[in-house]
Structure formats: C-alpha cells, structure tokens
Design a protein around this motif. Structure first.
Motif, PDB file in Angstrom:
ATOM      1  N   THR A 260      22.486  96.797 -57.698  1.00 48.18           N
ATOM      2  CA  THR A 260      21.115  97.152 -58.065  1.00 48.18           C
ATOM      3  C   THR A 260      20.563  96.192 -59.106  1.00 48.18           C
ATOM      4  O   THR A 260      19.359  95.943 -59.154  1.00 48.18           O
ATOM      5  CB  THR A 260      21.048  98.605 -58.587  1.00 48.18           C
ATOM      6  N   VAL A 261      21.440  95.607 -59.940  1.00 49.20           N
ATOM      7  CA  VAL A 261      20.989  94.607 -60.915  1.00 49.20           C
ATOM      8  C   VAL A 261      20.414  93.399 -60.191  1.00 49.20           C
ATOM      9  O   VAL A 261      19.348  92.886 -60.557  1.00 49.20           O
ATOM     10  CB  VAL A 261      22.151  94.170 -61.836  1.00 49.20           C
ATOM     11  N   ASP A 262      21.095  92.937 -59.136  1.00 46.65           N
ATOM     12  CA  ASP A 262      20.610  91.789 -58.371  1.00 46.65           C
ATOM     13  C   ASP A 262      19.249  92.074 -57.755  1.00 46.65           C
ATOM     14  O   ASP A 262      18.362  91.210 -57.742  1.00 46.65           O
ATOM     15  CB  ASP A 262      21.605  91.433 -57.260  1.00 46.65           C
ATOM     16  N   VAL A 263      19.080  93.287 -57.247  1.00 43.08           N
ATOM     17  CA  VAL A 263      17.803  93.668 -56.639  1.00 43.08           C
ATOM     18  C   VAL A 263      16.677  93.604 -57.665  1.00 43.08           C
ATOM     19  O   VAL A 263      15.609  93.029 -57.420  1.00 43.08           O
ATOM     20  CB  VAL A 263      17.881  95.088 -56.028  1.00 43.08           C
ATOM     21  N   HIS A 264      16.920  94.169 -58.851  1.00 37.70           N
ATOM     22  CA  HIS A 264      15.888  94.196 -59.880  1.00 37.70           C
ATOM     23  C   HIS A 264      15.564  92.805 -60.401  1.00 37.70           C
ATOM     24  O   HIS A 264      14.390  92.467 -60.627  1.00 37.70           O
ATOM     25  CB  HIS A 264      16.322  95.112 -61.034  1.00 37.70           C
ATOM     26  N   VAL A 265      16.599  91.988 -60.603  1.00 35.51           N
ATOM     27  CA  VAL A 265      16.364  90.627 -61.092  1.00 35.51           C
ATOM     28  C   VAL A 265      15.568  89.821 -60.067  1.00 35.51           C
ATOM     29  O   VAL A 265      14.646  89.063 -60.416  1.00 35.51           O
ATOM     30  CB  VAL A 265      17.703  89.933 -61.415  1.00 35.51           C
ATOM     31  N   LYS A 266      15.901  89.985 -58.784  1.00 36.37           N
ATOM     32  CA  LYS A 266      15.174  89.279 -57.720  1.00 36.37           C
ATOM     33  C   LYS A 266      13.699  89.658 -57.737  1.00 36.37           C
ATOM     34  O   LYS A 266      12.809  88.797 -57.650  1.00 36.37           O
ATOM     35  CB  LYS A 266      15.796  89.607 -56.363  1.00 36.37           C
ATOM     36  N   ARG A 267      13.413  90.941 -57.865  1.00 36.66           N
ATOM     37  CA  ARG A 267      12.020  91.397 -57.878  1.00 36.66           C
ATOM     38  C   ARG A 267      11.291  90.895 -59.122  1.00 36.66           C
ATOM     39  O   ARG A 267      10.118  90.517 -59.063  1.00 36.66           O
ATOM     40  CB  ARG A 267      11.976  92.928 -57.826  1.00 36.66           C
ATOM     41  N   LEU A 268      11.967  90.890 -60.261  1.00 39.50           N
ATOM     42  CA  LEU A 268      11.346  90.374 -61.478  1.00 39.50           C
ATOM     43  C   LEU A 268      11.026  88.889 -61.333  1.00 39.50           C
ATOM     44  O   LEU A 268       9.952  88.430 -61.742  1.00 39.50           O
ATOM     45  CB  LEU A 268      12.268  90.588 -62.676  1.00 39.50           C
ATOM     46  N   ARG A 269      11.951  88.145 -60.745  1.00 36.96           N
ATOM     47  CA  ARG A 269      11.731  86.715 -60.581  1.00 36.96           C
ATOM     48  C   ARG A 269      10.501  86.458 -59.706  1.00 36.96           C
ATOM     49  O   ARG A 269       9.709  85.542 -59.961  1.00 36.96           O
ATOM     50  CB  ARG A 269      12.974  86.089 -59.959  1.00 36.96           C
ATOM     51  N   GLU A 270      10.335  87.269 -58.663  1.00 34.81           N
ATOM     52  CA  GLU A 270       9.174  87.113 -57.788  1.00 34.81           C
ATOM     53  C   GLU A 270       7.879  87.382 -58.546  1.00 34.81           C
ATOM     54  O   GLU A 270       6.879  86.683 -58.364  1.00 34.81           O
ATOM     55  CB  GLU A 270       9.293  88.058 -56.586  1.00 34.81           C
ATOM     56  N   LYS A 271       7.894  88.408 -59.398  1.00 32.33           N
ATOM     57  CA  LYS A 271       6.685  88.750 -60.154  1.00 32.33           C
ATOM     58  C   LYS A 271       6.348  87.687 -61.199  1.00 32.33           C
ATOM     59  O   LYS A 271       5.176  87.444 -61.495  1.00 32.33           O
ATOM     60  CB  LYS A 271       6.859  90.107 -60.847  1.00 32.33           C
ATOM     61  N   LEU A 272       7.375  87.070 -61.795  1.00 28.52           N
ATOM     62  CA  LEU A 272       7.170  86.175 -62.935  1.00 28.52           C
ATOM     63  C   LEU A 272       7.100  84.703 -62.547  1.00 28.52           C
ATOM     64  O   LEU A 272       6.903  83.851 -63.420  1.00 28.52           O
ATOM     65  CB  LEU A 272       8.312  86.370 -63.944  1.00 28.52           C
ATOM     66  N   GLU A 273       7.230  84.396 -61.264  1.00 24.01           N
ATOM     67  CA  GLU A 273       7.221  83.005 -60.826  1.00 24.01           C
ATOM     68  C   GLU A 273       5.890  82.330 -61.174  1.00 24.01           C
ATOM     69  O   GLU A 273       4.806  82.837 -60.856  1.00 24.01           O
ATOM     70  CB  GLU A 273       7.459  82.931 -59.314  1.00 24.01           C
ATOM     71  N   GLY A 274       5.960  81.197 -61.857  1.00 25.08           N
ATOM     72  CA  GLY A 274       4.774  80.417 -62.175  1.00 25.08           C
ATOM     73  C   GLY A 274       3.937  80.937 -63.319  1.00 25.08           C
ATOM     74  O   GLY A 274       2.854  80.410 -63.585  1.00 25.08           O
ATOM     75  N   VAL A 275       4.405  81.973 -64.031  1.00 24.71           N
ATOM     76  CA  VAL A 275       3.610  82.552 -65.120  1.00 24.71           C
ATOM     77  C   VAL A 275       3.568  81.615 -66.322  1.00 24.71           C
ATOM     78  O   VAL A 275       2.536  81.466 -66.971  1.00 24.71           O
ATOM     79  CB  VAL A 275       4.169  83.937 -65.524  1.00 24.71           C
ATOM     80  N   SER A 276       4.690  80.958 -66.635  1.00 21.90           N
ATOM     81  CA  SER A 276       4.725  80.073 -67.792  1.00 21.90           C
ATOM     82  C   SER A 276       5.881  79.080 -67.662  1.00 21.90           C
ATOM     83  O   SER A 276       6.897  79.393 -67.026  1.00 21.90           O
ATOM     84  CB  SER A 276       4.877  80.873 -69.090  1.00 21.90           C
ATOM     85  N   ASP A 277       5.700  77.902 -68.274  1.00 23.48           N
ATOM     86  CA  ASP A 277       6.804  76.947 -68.327  1.00 23.48           C
ATOM     87  C   ASP A 277       7.475  76.943 -69.697  1.00 23.48           C
ATOM     88  O   ASP A 277       8.330  76.117 -69.987  1.00 23.48           O
ATOM     89  CB  ASP A 277       6.312  75.534 -67.986  1.00 23.48           C
ATOM     90  N   LYS A 278       7.083  77.892 -70.568  1.00 26.86           N
ATOM     91  CA  LYS A 278       7.665  78.002 -71.911  1.00 26.86           C
ATOM     92  C   LYS A 278       8.848  78.980 -71.952  1.00 26.86           C
ATOM     93  O   LYS A 278       9.582  79.025 -72.923  1.00 26.86           O
ATOM     94  CB  LYS A 278       6.600  78.457 -72.911  1.00 26.86           C
ATOM     95  N   TRP A 279       9.004  79.782 -70.945  1.00 25.72           N
ATOM     96  CA  TRP A 279      10.116  80.720 -70.865  1.00 25.72           C
ATOM     97  C   TRP A 279      10.470  80.931 -69.396  1.00 25.72           C
ATOM     98  O   TRP A 279       9.654  80.649 -68.513  1.00 25.72           O
ATOM     99  CB  TRP A 279       9.800  82.059 -71.542  1.00 25.72           C
ATOM    100  N   THR A 280      11.645  81.446 -69.135  1.00 25.45           N
ATOM    101  CA  THR A 280      12.070  81.657 -67.748  1.00 25.45           C
ATOM    102  C   THR A 280      13.122  82.745 -67.682  1.00 25.45           C
ATOM    103  O   THR A 280      13.843  83.007 -68.659  1.00 25.45           O
ATOM    104  CB  THR A 280      12.631  80.363 -67.146  1.00 25.45           C
TER     105      THR A 280
END
Length: 284
Positions: A260-280
C-alpha cells in the motif's frame, strides 16, 4: 523523501546577551527586551495563561479520548449488521446500522460517527460512492468490508480514501483490532491539528484542514495520501523504508499489505509531477 535546497536556521544568543537571560516562569526571557518590571509581570501573566490553556486543551483531549466511540455499520445484510452491532456494543462502542448506501450517507451526516464499517456491494449507492461522499465532507476513518480480496478493490478503495480493508468472512477479533488501530492513527493525527501549514515552492499542506494546494489551488487527495505527504514534508531530506512509513503513518500495528505504501507514493508522484524543481519526492 521531500528534499529542499533551503535550510531554516534558528538563531542563537550572542555572548553579550547571555548574562541577561533569566529563567522566568517556564521560559527564558531576555531582560534587554523589557523596559521595566511591569512589562515582565505582563509577560509572566501571559505565560501563565498559555499554560492554563494548554492544561485545558489536554483535559479536553482526554475527555474526548475517554468518551464512547460511535461506529456506523453500512451493510445490506441484516444478519451482519446485527452481529456487528451486538459484538461492538459489548465492546463498549455505540453502534448505528444502515441497510443501504443512501441511508449510510444520511446517517453519517446525522450521527457524525467516529468510524464507518462500509460494505461495497449495496443497493441505491455502492460502497465506492458512499466513500466518495464521506470523503467530500469528512476525514473520519472508513474500513471497507469486501467479499473479495482483489488487489483492484483495495487500490480503488485506497484511492477513494478508505483507511483499511477486511475480507468476508472475517474474524471479529481481527476486525476489532483493525478498528482500534485505525482509531489510534486517526486520533494521533488529529492531535496535530494545531500544526502550521507546511509550505514549499508551489505547494501547501494542511493536516488540520486535510487540504493540499498546488500553485495556490486546492487539489483533491485521499486522507492517507495527504498524511503520508505531510509526514514526508515534515521530515525533509530524510530517507524512510516501507516499514518505517507503515509505522509512522499507518501505525505499527497496521495489518494490511506493505505494498500500500508503493500505491500511495505512486499516486503522490503523479499529483506532484512538474510542480517544482526545488524539491522532489524521491525513491532511493
């Protein structure tokens, strides 16, 4: 982990100020900040009021923790409803039951339960729709009851904001343990309601409001995803294993699948893609 190139430095006292520090009340005061003893007395009164408010807050938290928890059971099988009601009333809970999805949503708004046990296959509104509508108005814990253990059902439920799953037929002691674990996790996060909003470039995370803002605009996000993101953002530049995240976000007694951790991290990555180059959000 959330990484950020900006560090926050908390200043230290200079040597000239060290001799002026005095322990007054519960805090250290720099006497050079005050013109006379009247101002110091006012500061002490302020500190005393803050202590009193803190004691009152702790007392209210204890009273809330000690009151009987309310469970709403939403299932179209009357036998399961009766079984769950009798068992958990004997465990000290107050239990309401609803026989279909529409009644479940109505009862949730009416009774404001502490936790929902939610069947998936029901007339009028299925469990998925009920979970969606609950998440639109509340972060209260939801445990889905399913007749199948399919990964698809679990992933969909997690995306909609479910906190846990249990598969029929289930053991009552296991369900009781899951309920206690979910309530502990929810209450632990609830005690962080006075935390400040975490802000990085183009992102704001509020655990109090259960709100994520990207570029100043609120984004829909399931509660557990937000809790995971908040935890990572609160511990920037640190690396966590799956087990550590399960411990810190889901609770050490989480009984579900570590994937379930992998599922949540994957979804977070999709939401946060391209938001900033100062953090990741990075997997290492």
């Amino acid at each position: 982990m959330i990484s950020n190139s900006i560090s926050i430095v908390i200043g230290s006292w200079g040597s000239d100020n060290e001799c002026n520090e005095r322990a007054l009340g519960s805090k250290w005061l720099d006497l050079s900040d005050y013109n006379d003893w009247e101002e110091i007395e006012e500061e002490l009164k302020k500190q005393e009021e803050e202590r009193r408010q803190e004691e009152l807050r702790k007392q209210q938290e204890e009273e809330a923790a000690n009151r009987r928890k309310h469970i709403l059971v939403v299932d179209d099988d009357p036998n399961i409803c009766d079984l769950l009601r009798l068992y958990f009333e004997n465990e000290g809970y107050e239990v309401k039951t609803a026989s279909d999805g529409a009644e479940g949503v109505s009862f949730f708004k009416m009774y404001e339960p502490d936790l929902v046990l939610l069947d998936i296959m029901m007339p009028k509104k299925d469990g998925w729709q009920v979970c969606r509508e609950i998440r639109e108005i509340s972060p209260k814990p939801v445990i889905m009851i399913t007749a199948k253990g399919d990964v698809f059902d679990k992933v969909l439920g997690l995306e909609l904001g479910a906190d846990d799953f249990i598969v029929k037929p289930f053991d009552m002691k296991e369900l009781s343990a899951r309920i206690k674990a979910v309530l502990r996790r929810y209450n632990a996060h609830g005690n962080q309601a006075d935390e400040e909003v975490i802000k990085f470039e183009n992102i704001e995370i509020s655990l109090q409001k259960y709100e994520l803002k990207l570029f100043g605009k609120a984004i829909d996000i399931p509660p557990k995803e937000l809790e995971l993101l908040y935890f990572l953002a609160s511990n920037c530049n640190r690396v966590f294993t799956r087990d550590q995240l399960l411990d810190k976000v889901w609770g050490f007694d989480y009984l579900g699948d570590s994937r379930t951790v992998d599922v949540h991290v994957k979804r977070l990555r999709e939401k946060l893609e391209g938001v900033s180059d100062k953090w990741t959000l990075k997997t290492v």
